[in-house]
Design a protein around this motif. Structure first.
Motif, short mmCIF file in Angstrom:
data_model
loop_
_atom_site.label_atom_id
_atom_site.label_comp_id
_atom_site.label_asym_id
_atom_site.label_seq_id
_atom_site.Cartn_x
_atom_site.Cartn_y
_atom_site.Cartn_z
N ARG A 327 0.80 -1.23 0.00
CA ARG A 327 0.00 0.00 0.00
C ARG A 327 0.84 1.28 0.00
O ARG A 327 0.31 2.37 0.22
N ALA A 328 2.13 1.16 -0.21
CA ALA A 328 2.96 2.36 -0.29
C ALA A 328 2.60 3.14 -1.56
O ALA A 328 2.13 2.57 -2.55
N LYS A 329 2.86 4.42 -1.53
CA LYS A 329 2.55 5.28 -2.68
C LYS A 329 3.75 6.15 -3.02
O LYS A 329 4.34 6.78 -2.14
N VAL A 330 4.08 6.16 -4.30
CA VAL A 330 5.12 7.07 -4.82
C VAL A 330 4.45 7.91 -5.89
O VAL A 330 4.01 7.39 -6.92
N GLY A 331 4.34 9.19 -5.65
CA GLY A 331 3.57 10.06 -6.54
C GLY A 331 4.31 10.48 -7.79
O GLY A 331 5.40 10.00 -8.11
N ASN A 332 3.69 11.42 -8.51
CA ASN A 332 4.23 11.85 -9.80
C ASN A 332 5.51 12.67 -9.63
O ASN A 332 5.68 13.43 -8.70
N PHE A 333 6.42 12.45 -10.57
CA PHE A 333 7.71 13.15 -10.61
C PHE A 333 8.52 12.94 -9.33
O PHE A 333 9.16 13.86 -8.84
N CYS A 334 8.46 11.72 -8.80
CA CYS A 334 9.28 11.35 -7.65
C CYS A 334 10.37 10.39 -8.10
O CYS A 334 10.21 9.64 -9.06
N GLU A 335 11.49 10.40 -7.36
CA GLU A 335 12.57 9.46 -7.61
C GLU A 335 12.95 8.80 -6.29
O GLU A 335 13.16 9.48 -5.28
N ILE A 336 13.03 7.46 -6.32
CA ILE A 336 13.42 6.69 -5.14
C ILE A 336 14.65 5.88 -5.50
O ILE A 336 14.69 5.23 -6.54
N LYS A 337 15.66 5.90 -4.64
CA LYS A 337 16.89 5.16 -4.92
C LYS A 337 17.42 4.55 -3.63
O LYS A 337 17.60 5.25 -2.63
N LYS A 338 17.66 3.23 -3.66
CA LYS A 338 18.25 2.53 -2.51
C LYS A 338 17.56 2.95 -1.21
O LYS A 338 18.20 3.40 -0.26
N ALA A 339 16.26 2.77 -1.19
CA ALA A 339 15.48 3.19 -0.03
C ALA A 339 14.38 2.18 0.24
O ALA A 339 13.81 1.60 -0.69
N ARG A 340 14.09 1.98 1.53
CA ARG A 340 12.98 1.14 1.95
C ARG A 340 11.85 2.04 2.41
O ARG A 340 12.02 2.85 3.33
N VAL A 341 10.70 1.89 1.77
CA VAL A 341 9.52 2.68 2.11
C VAL A 341 8.49 1.72 2.69
O VAL A 341 8.05 0.78 2.03
N GLY A 342 8.11 1.96 3.94
CA GLY A 342 7.28 1.01 4.67
C GLY A 342 5.84 0.93 4.21
O GLY A 342 5.37 1.74 3.38
N ASP A 343 5.13 -0.03 4.77
CA ASP A 343 3.73 -0.25 4.42
C ASP A 343 2.92 1.04 4.63
O ASP A 343 3.00 1.68 5.69
N GLY A 344 2.14 1.39 3.63
CA GLY A 344 1.24 2.52 3.74
C GLY A 344 1.89 3.88 3.72
O GLY A 344 1.20 4.91 3.84
N ALA A 345 3.20 3.94 3.60
CA ALA A 345 3.88 5.24 3.56
C ALA A 345 3.63 5.93 2.22
O ALA A 345 3.42 5.27 1.20
N LYS A 346 3.69 7.26 2.22
CA LYS A 346 3.43 8.04 1.01
C LYS A 346 4.59 8.98 0.73
O LYS A 346 5.01 9.74 1.61
N VAL A 347 5.09 8.88 -0.49
CA VAL A 347 6.10 9.83 -0.97
C VAL A 347 5.41 10.63 -2.06
O VAL A 347 5.23 10.15 -3.19
N ASN A 348 5.02 11.83 -1.73
CA ASN A 348 4.19 12.59 -2.65
C ASN A 348 5.02 13.25 -3.76
O ASN A 348 6.22 13.08 -3.83
N HIS A 349 4.36 14.01 -4.59
CA HIS A 349 4.95 14.48 -5.84
C HIS A 349 6.19 15.35 -5.63
O HIS A 349 6.36 16.02 -4.63
N LEU A 350 7.08 15.24 -6.65
CA LEU A 350 8.27 16.10 -6.75
C LEU A 350 9.25 15.88 -5.61
O LEU A 350 9.92 16.82 -5.17
N SER A 351 9.38 14.65 -5.14
CA SER A 351 10.29 14.35 -4.03
C SER A 351 11.40 13.41 -4.48
O SER A 351 11.22 12.61 -5.41
N TYR A 352 12.54 13.50 -3.79
CA TYR A 352 13.64 12.57 -4.00
C TYR A 352 13.99 11.91 -2.67
O TYR A 352 14.31 12.60 -1.69
N ILE A 353 13.92 10.58 -2.64
CA ILE A 353 14.27 9.83 -1.43
C ILE A 353 15.37 8.83 -1.81
O ILE A 353 15.12 7.86 -2.53
N GLY A 354 16.58 9.09 -1.33
CA GLY A 354 17.71 8.22 -1.64
C GLY A 354 18.46 7.84 -0.39
O GLY A 354 18.61 8.65 0.53
N ASP A 355 18.95 6.59 -0.34
CA ASP A 355 19.68 6.08 0.82
C ASP A 355 18.89 6.36 2.10
O ASP A 355 19.36 7.07 3.00
N ALA A 356 17.70 5.80 2.15
CA ALA A 356 16.80 6.14 3.26
C ALA A 356 15.98 4.94 3.69
O ALA A 356 15.81 3.97 2.95
#
Length: 459
Positions: A327-356
């Motif tokens: 149920r995790a969500k990665v929104g539009n224009f987001c980039e995820i790299k080498k990261a664990r995103v937990g159940d139900g977590a939301k990474v909304n638009h225009l975000s960068y999550i790396g080494d996290a």
């Protein structure tokens, strides 16, 4: 006892027409080298061993051919190019080890079906000494014709040597030949080079075998299975066929694609049931998508593990090392790299999550970035479960945001935030009444001076 089978895979061509600095068989289809497709098909068909005839980039070709299979691969070098018959004889020592069957494959023909190879071996068991795989060509121009009489193959006639009557035959040579291991070396050594090019043609083995009273037969396979690659254009055609097959298999397994032709899959893409893929999605190597996930259009995924019922995109990029929980969500224009995103977590638009590491049910506001690189090293950002990161925040790693913590919008966080704490890290706002017009007037005056300097230069 089970029959033994040696596959001789020809992969020593110079690939002049590919106009490439690397061997033709290293070029990919479905993000897997051509040669790997061939050796995996051979392994799936049950061959005992593979003799790999190599030339250019021998070490890399051998490595690619061996990857992902349990069948042993023995490379043999071909230093001179004297035709297909000569190339197969480069594996003489391996053939001499003794096998029930020997099958000759081509490293640039990646679409061969293991079932077709198994069918050829089955014909050998029924008593045929030589079995040739052929196909019915829509346009047989240029192909060698398989000439049959009373259910047996009597010759393979090259197009330029065929009679008018023989040119009417649409049953064409696919190049793949299976023959008796006990008779293999004698048949191969009997091939001559009395032809315009002075080369040793493997196709001559049929007439040689017939002359010795041996039985030769041809069996039919789909024309697509026989497709070989000599140019970049042909590589693209093979890619289209492979992609079409992969998409069809995915949809038959319970995956929905809005516009299948616009979805690009890799050889190891794993898609769970009820996954929905919108148009223009690219799957690089190493992607696994859990059941019920939704991949919105124009997303680019590589080396990512996506949990069940997750939502991606549109216009999202998941890079290697991404792990998304259920149920995790990665929104539009987001980039995820080498990261664990937990159940139900939301990474909304225009975000960068790396080494996290992002905890379950955390909310990452729009425009948030993890500042993970200091110019030489990467650092970890930890965001606890249930944390809220306000929009346009910069988290300077290494840093930990505690569980249930709240980071105010626009903050630049450089220190750890305890559980359930509120962090606001931004300059205090100052408001100066009436100053806006004065500032605009000043800017306009500067612009006017610049324009005057251009139109009235010093004399």
């Amino acid at each position: 006892m089970a029959r033994t089978c040696l596959a001789v895979v020809l992969a020593a061509g110079d690939a002049t027409r590919m106009k490439s600095s690397k061997s033709k068989v290293l070029h990919p289809v479905g993000n897997l080298p051509l040669i790997s497709h061939v050796t995996r098909a051979a392994a799936a068909a049950g061959v005992t061993k593979i003799a790999l005839v190599v030339g250019r980039n021998a070490e890399q070709v051998t490595k690619a051919a061996s990857a992902g299979i349990a069948v042993p691969v023995t490379p043999v070098e071909q230093t001179e190019r004297k035709g297909t018959g000569h190339a197969v004889l480069m594996a003489r020592d391996v053939i001499a080890e003794g096998y029930d069957d020997v099958v000759v494959l081509y490293g640039d023909a990646p679409l061969i079906d293991p079932n077709s190879l198994a069918a050829a071996t089955s014909e050998r068991q029924k008593g045929a000494d030589v079995v040739v795989l052929g196909f019915r060509a829509q346009d047989p121009t240029g192909y060698g014709r398989l000439l049959e009489r009373e259910g047996e193959l009597v010759a393979i006639r090259e197009h330029k040597d065929a009679s008018v009557e023989e040119l009417e035959v649409d049953f064409c040579n696919g190049g793949i030949i299976t023959f008796s291991g006990a008779k293999a070396i004698d048949l191969l050594e009997a091939i001559g080079n009395d032809n315009a090019k002075g080369e040793y043609y493997l196709t001559d083995i049929v007439e040689i075998a017939r002359a010795e009273g041996l039985k030769c037969v041809a069996i039919e396979a789909p024309e697509e299975d026989m497709m070989g690659c000599n140019t970049r254009a042909e590589l693209a055609e093979i890619e289209q066929v492979w992609q079409s097959r992969a998409r069809q298999a995915a949809m038959l397994s319970g995956v929905s694609m809005v516009d299948p032709a616009s979805v690009f899959l890799s050889h190891d893409t794993v898609l769970g049931s009820d996954v929905l893929i919108e148009p223009n999605v690219w799957f690089g190597p190493g992607v696994r998508v859990g059941a019920g996930a939704l991949i919105h259009g124009f997303s680019h995924l590589e080396g990512a593990d996506i949990g069940a019922n997750a939502v991606i995109g549109p216009f999202a990029r998941l890079r290697p090392g991404t792990e998304l929980g259920e149920r995790a969500k990665v929104g539009n224009f987001c980039e995820i790299k080498k990261a664990r995103v937990g159940d139900g977590a939301k990474v909304n638009h225009l975000s960068y999550i790396g080494d996290a590491v992002v905890g379950a049910d955390a909310n990452i506001g729009a425009g948030t970035i993890t500042c993970n690189y200091d110019g030489q090293n990467k650092h970890l950002t930890e965001i606890g479960s249930g944390a809220f990161i306000g929009s346009n925040s910069s988290l300077v790693a290494p840093v930990r945001i505690g569980e249930g913590a709240y980071v105010g919008s626009g903050s630049v966080v450089t220190m750890d935030v305890p559980d359930d704490a509120l962090a606001i890290a931004r300059a205090r706002q100052e408001t100066k009444p009436g100053r806006a017009q004065r500032l605009r007037d000043k800017i306009a005056a500067i612009k006017a001076l610049k324009k005057k300097a251009v139109t009235e230069p010093d004399t």
